[in-house]
Write an enzyme that holds these catalytic residues in place. Structure first.
Site, PDB file in Angstrom:
ATOM      1  N   ASP A 213      -3.758  29.709  38.837  1.00 19.95           N
ATOM      2  CA  ASP A 213      -3.873  31.185  39.117  1.00 19.95           C
ATOM      3  C   ASP A 213      -3.053  31.476  40.390  1.00 19.95           C
ATOM      4  O   ASP A 213      -3.278  30.676  41.505  1.00 19.95           O
ATOM      5  CB  ASP A 213      -5.335  31.390  39.387  1.00 19.95           C
ATOM      6  CG  ASP A 213      -5.597  32.940  39.940  1.00 19.95           C
ATOM      7  OD1 ASP A 213      -5.952  33.728  38.856  1.00 19.95           O
ATOM      8  OD2 ASP A 213      -5.716  33.110  41.212  1.00 19.95           O
TER       9      ASP A 213
ATOM     10  N   HIS B 257      -5.082  43.497  41.536  1.00 18.33           N
ATOM     11  CA  HIS B 257      -5.566  42.497  42.444  1.00 18.33           C
ATOM     12  C   HIS B 257      -6.670  43.241  43.111  1.00 18.33           C
ATOM     13  O   HIS B 257      -7.846  42.667  43.419  1.00 18.33           O
ATOM     14  CB  HIS B 257      -4.609  42.043  43.406  1.00 18.33           C
ATOM     15  CG  HIS B 257      -5.074  40.794  44.259  1.00 18.33           C
ATOM     16  ND1 HIS B 257      -3.952  39.715  44.617  1.00 18.33           N
ATOM     17  CD2 HIS B 257      -6.078  40.142  44.164  1.00 18.33           C
ATOM     18  CE1 HIS B 257      -4.837  38.623  45.242  1.00 18.33           C
ATOM     19  NE2 HIS B 257      -6.012  38.877  45.006  1.00 18.33           N
TER      20      HIS B 257
ATOM     21  N   LYS C 145      -0.919  38.377  39.908  1.00 17.29           N
ATOM     22  CA  LYS C 145      -1.749  39.654  40.118  1.00 17.29           C
ATOM     23  C   LYS C 145      -0.756  40.576  40.969  1.00 17.29           C
ATOM     24  O   LYS C 145       0.069  39.990  41.764  1.00 17.29           O
ATOM     25  CB  LYS C 145      -3.072  39.608  41.108  1.00 17.29           C
ATOM     26  CG  LYS C 145      -3.843  38.230  40.519  1.00 17.29           C
ATOM     27  CD  LYS C 145      -5.169  38.080  41.626  1.00 17.29           C
ATOM     28  CE  LYS C 145      -5.658  36.806  40.998  1.00 17.29           C
ATOM     29  NZ  LYS C 145      -5.036  35.587  41.524  1.00 17.29           N
TER      30      LYS C 145
ATOM     31  N   TYR D 192      -0.179  35.875  47.261  1.00 15.54           N
ATOM     32  CA  TYR D 192      -0.397  34.496  47.746  1.00 15.54           C
ATOM     33  C   TYR D 192       1.095  33.855  48.196  1.00 15.54           C
ATOM     34  O   TYR D 192       1.127  32.809  49.034  1.00 15.54           O
ATOM     35  CB  TYR D 192      -0.583  33.505  46.680  1.00 15.54           C
ATOM     36  CG  TYR D 192      -2.154  33.838  46.138  1.00 15.54           C
ATOM     37  CD1 TYR D 192      -2.854  34.723  46.974  1.00 15.54           C
ATOM     38  CD2 TYR D 192      -2.651  33.352  45.015  1.00 15.54           C
ATOM     39  CE1 TYR D 192      -4.169  34.989  46.569  1.00 15.54           C
ATOM     40  CE2 TYR D 192      -3.674  33.532  44.438  1.00 15.54           C
ATOM     41  CZ  TYR D 192      -4.595  34.228  45.131  1.00 15.54           C
ATOM     42  OH  TYR D 192      -5.835  34.599  44.623  1.00 15.54           O
TER      43      TYR D 192
END
Length: 289
Positions: free
Chosen positions: A49, A115, A83, A54
């Site tokens: 994930d 997200h 996302k 990120y």
């Protein structure tokens, strides 16, 4: 955990999604991502994930490209989630999703989520948020139809956001990913997901690490001869809720894979669920209109 057939849940797309995945939040250096993915694949993980925010999609893509052959696996053996970032919510959603594909260097993403229900630089009460969400979803539906996003879903949506989406979407979301642990059981949201046939997926199962020292969790762990983290993860998957524990430590990654080696008693499950007090450890979405 079996490396060939990891326990999974059936999505409304007809595809199986592993119950256990590796979360990669805060894995920011290429070497750290590589080591974590290597350890996870060795331990039987088949789901990973990531997210645009990120800032590790490219590192994850490179690690998988190098490591899948090492473990005798192909692209089709793993389930990749990413996302859409809040900065791309709305008219930039198509661009954002395609950027994730390019960063991961994949022909398709198994699951792609919005997200956040809000938009970066807009107040949570800004009336443009609902329209931006709708625009984003339309873009994801288009990419889903093209086969570039095999499944689409949302993250951090409230019951109101879910009902809004279900009233307007052509393709229903396959997954809702939210914070979920014994102190935040999300009963209403789980009922909404069950009503609409949406898979309810957990993040922050350990409450940012705080729940591993909860007295009840520690007592259950002692009784089961396992770690508090394993208890918290098992509590979720035993309810059919997929989990995404994040770690850069190979030993912890391996330990987390062993949550299918034991079962919690009904008494222990009830004791854990009784901890529910609405406590959130992550920023909430409830204020976003």
């Amino acid at each position: 955990m079996s490396s060939s057939t990891p326990p999974s849940v059936l999505l409304n797309t007809g595809v199986q999604m592993p119950l256990l995945g590796l979360g990669t939040y805060k894995l920011l250096d290429p070497e750290g991502v590589y080591r974590a993915v290597d350890a996870a694949l060795a331990a039987g993980y088949r789901a990973f994930d990531s997210a645009a925010v990120y800032r590790n999609e490219a590192d994850l893509g490179r690690a998988l490209k190098e490591l899948l052959p090492k473990h005798g696996l192909t692209r089709e053996d793993v389930f990749i989630t990413s996302k859409l970032g809040p900065k791309d919510q709305g008219e930039r959603a198509m661009e954002g999703a395609l950027h994730s594909l390019a960063q991961l260097d994949l022909a398709y993403i198994d699951l792609y989520l919005i997200h956040w229900p809000g938009t970066r630089d807009l107040d949570v009460s800004d009336q443009r948020n609902p329209n931006n969400r709708a625009q984003s979803w339309a873009a994801l539906e288009e990419l889903h139809a093209e086969g570039k996003l095999k499944a689409i879903g949302v993250s951090n949506y409230t019951p109101a956001h879910m009902r809004e989406l279900m009233q307007s979407c052509r393709i229903p979301p396959a997954v809702l990913q939210v914070e979920f642990h014994p102190r935040f059981c999300q009963s209403e949201l789980r009922r909404v997901c069950e009503e609409y046939g949406v898979c309810f997926q957990a993040y922050s199962s350990l409450g940012k690490g705080e729940l591993v020292s909860d007295p009840v969790v520690m007592e259950v762990a002692k009784t089961c001869e396992c770690t508090p983290a394993q208890v918290l993860l098992r509590w979720a998957v035993q309810q059919g809720v997929p989990v995404l524990p994040k770690s850069s430590n190979p030993d912890r990654i391996k330990d987390n894979s062993r949550i299918f080696d034991f079962t919690l008693s009904k008494t222990d499950m009830d004791r854990l669920s009784a901890l529910d007090c609405g406590q959130k450890f992550c920023r909430g979405a409830s204020a976003v209109v």
